[in-house]
Design a protein around this motif. Structure first.
Motif, PDB file in Angstrom:
ATOM      1  N   ASP A  87       0.848  -1.190   0.000  1.00 41.30           N
ATOM      2  CA  ASP A  87       0.000   0.000   0.000  1.00 41.30           C
ATOM      3  C   ASP A  87       0.890   1.248   0.000  1.00 41.30           C
ATOM      4  O   ASP A  87       1.900   1.288   0.698  1.00 41.30           O
ATOM      5  CB  ASP A  87      -0.907   0.020   1.244  1.00 41.30           C
ATOM      6  N   LEU A  89     -12.575  -6.377   1.757  1.00 38.86           N
ATOM      7  CA  LEU A  89     -12.001  -5.154   2.324  1.00 38.86           C
ATOM      8  C   LEU A  89     -12.829  -4.662   3.508  1.00 38.86           C
ATOM      9  O   LEU A  89     -12.294  -4.102   4.459  1.00 38.86           O
ATOM     10  CB  LEU A  89     -11.849  -4.060   1.259  1.00 38.86           C
ATOM     11  N   ARG A 119     -11.872  -6.284   6.791  1.00 37.53           N
ATOM     12  CA  ARG A 119     -10.431  -6.290   7.041  1.00 37.53           C
ATOM     13  C   ARG A 119     -10.093  -5.953   8.493  1.00 37.53           C
ATOM     14  O   ARG A 119      -9.263  -6.598   9.103  1.00 37.53           O
ATOM     15  CB  ARG A 119      -9.775  -5.268   6.101  1.00 37.53           C
ATOM     16  N   ARG A 145     -10.808 -14.519  -8.337  1.00 34.57           N
ATOM     17  CA  ARG A 145      -9.839 -14.678  -9.435  1.00 34.57           C
ATOM     18  C   ARG A 145     -10.359 -15.655 -10.491  1.00 34.57           C
ATOM     19  O   ARG A 145     -10.185 -15.419 -11.696  1.00 34.57           O
ATOM     20  CB  ARG A 145      -8.517 -15.172  -8.834  1.00 34.57           C
TER      21      ARG A 145
HETATM   22  P1  TYD Z   1      -5.722  -2.213  -3.505  1.00 35.41           P
HETATM   23  O1  TYD Z   1      -6.313  -2.526  -4.819  1.00 35.41           O
HETATM   24  O2  TYD Z   1      -4.333  -1.690  -3.480  1.00 35.41           O
HETATM   25  O3  TYD Z   1      -6.727  -1.281  -2.762  1.00 35.41           O
HETATM   26  P2  TYD Z   1      -6.464  -0.018  -1.847  1.00 35.41           P
HETATM   27  O4  TYD Z   1      -6.431   1.120  -2.821  1.00 35.41           O
HETATM   28  O5  TYD Z   1      -7.666  -0.010  -0.956  1.00 35.41           O
HETATM   29  O6  TYD Z   1      -5.171  -0.236  -1.140  1.00 35.41           O
HETATM   30  O7  TYD Z   1      -5.694  -3.559  -2.655  1.00 35.41           O
HETATM   31  C1  TYD Z   1      -6.736  -4.069  -1.966  1.00 35.41           C
HETATM   32  C2  TYD Z   1      -6.240  -4.905  -0.805  1.00 35.41           C
HETATM   33  O8  TYD Z   1      -6.386  -6.300  -1.103  1.00 35.41           O
HETATM   34  C3  TYD Z   1      -4.777  -4.696  -0.438  1.00 35.41           C
HETATM   35  O9  TYD Z   1      -4.680  -4.448   0.947  1.00 35.41           O
HETATM   36  C4  TYD Z   1      -4.126  -6.028  -0.729  1.00 35.41           C
HETATM   37  C5  TYD Z   1      -5.252  -6.997  -0.649  1.00 35.41           C
HETATM   38  N1  TYD Z   1      -5.071  -8.244  -1.450  1.00 35.41           N
HETATM   39  C6  TYD Z   1      -4.687  -9.408  -0.803  1.00 35.41           C
HETATM   40  O10 TYD Z   1      -4.496  -9.419   0.428  1.00 35.41           O
HETATM   41  N2  TYD Z   1      -4.546 -10.562  -1.529  1.00 35.41           N
HETATM   42  C7  TYD Z   1      -4.758 -10.610  -2.879  1.00 35.41           C
HETATM   43  O11 TYD Z   1      -4.625 -11.686  -3.509  1.00 35.41           O
HETATM   44  C8  TYD Z   1      -5.149  -9.394  -3.543  1.00 35.41           C
HETATM   45  C9  TYD Z   1      -5.404  -9.401  -5.020  1.00 35.41           C
HETATM   46  C10 TYD Z   1      -5.303  -8.230  -2.784  1.00 35.41           C
END
Ligand code: TYD
Length: 215
Positions: A14, A56, A59, A76
């Motif tokens: 992030d 999310l 979380r 996926r």
């Molecule tokens: P992201 O798209 O970067 O959203 P944001 O802008 O809210 O950070 O990522 C969403 C979250 O999902 C990020 O914390 C990582 C998580 N994630 C996993 O834990 N495992 C996965 O396989 C994927 C695809 C995402």
């Protein structure tokens, strides 16, 4: 040009600047006259976006790690079937914000889910499919958290978050060390102009290789 499209993914902790990177990569591909589908994980389909909201949204209160892993791969599977594979089959390129490397980094390295378990789902859901190119936007965790606006009070949660993202970052860097031909590490701590120059160079080279083969 190969008949089948190319699959490019963007990864990083992030605050690493994936969104900016996505638009830089997309610009290069579109400028080359290639059809492009831009998407993200978890998400990318109506079902996937619903699963994203669940993943999310829960979380903060936590989720049993296997449940989280299975939901990621459920999203996926749908994404591959209805969006990614059909696009690649007609020769379009697919640019995806996060893919299975995120699962190895977050669920695996971050939360401690066994790699064997992730690999089993990966082979079930993806078969042989794997990105042709992955850009890993890498930067120190403190800088990532700062950029993501998550550095307010240095409380206990903050320290936990820092340790978690250190494991995630190391998980990513390990994948990059193991698969250097697929995963390119971009130093995202630099000024934007320098990052843009490197990404443009990487993508232009990749387009050239797909069109004419390696020199
Ligand atoms: P992201 O798209 O970067 O959203 P944001 O802008 O809210 O950070 O990522 C969403 C979250 O999902 C990020 O914390 C990582 C998580 N994630 C996993 O834990 N495992 C996965 O396989 C994927 C695809 C995402």
């Amino acid at each position: 040009m190969n008949d089948r499209g190319a699959f490019i993914t963007i990864e990083g902790i992030d605050g690493a600047g994936k969104t900016t990177c996505m638009s830089m990569v997309a610009e290069c591909i579109v400028a080359a006259g290639i059809g492009l589908v831009q998407t993200r994980e978890p998400g990318g389909t109506p079902l996937g976006e619903d699963l994203r909201t669940l993943l999310l949204g829960h979380r903060d209160e936590g989720m049993f790690s296997d449940a989280e892993l299975l939901l990621m791969f459920a999203a996926r599977a749908e994404h591959l079937a209805v969006r990614i594979l059909p696009a690649l089959d007609v020769g379009d390129w697919v640019l995806c914000d996060r893919f299975t490397d995120s699962t190895y980094a977050y669920q695996g390295a971050g939360r401690g889910v066994s790699e064997a378990r992730i690999a089993a789902l990966e082979s079930w859901v993806q078969g042989d499919l794997c990105p042709n190119l992955t850009l890993l936007m890498d930067l120190p965790v403190t800088l990532g958290l700062e950029r993501a606006g998550k550095r307010s009070a240095p409380d206990r949660f903050e320290h936990d978050a820092q340790a978690f993202f250190e494991r995630v970052r190391e998980g990513y860097l390990r994948i990059a060390r193991e698969q250097p031909q697929r995963v390119r590490v971009v130093n995202a701590a630099r000024p934007l102009d320098e990052v843009r120059a490197e990404i443009t160079h990487l993508i232009d080279d990749f387009i050239e290789i797909r069109r004419h083969g390696a020199a």
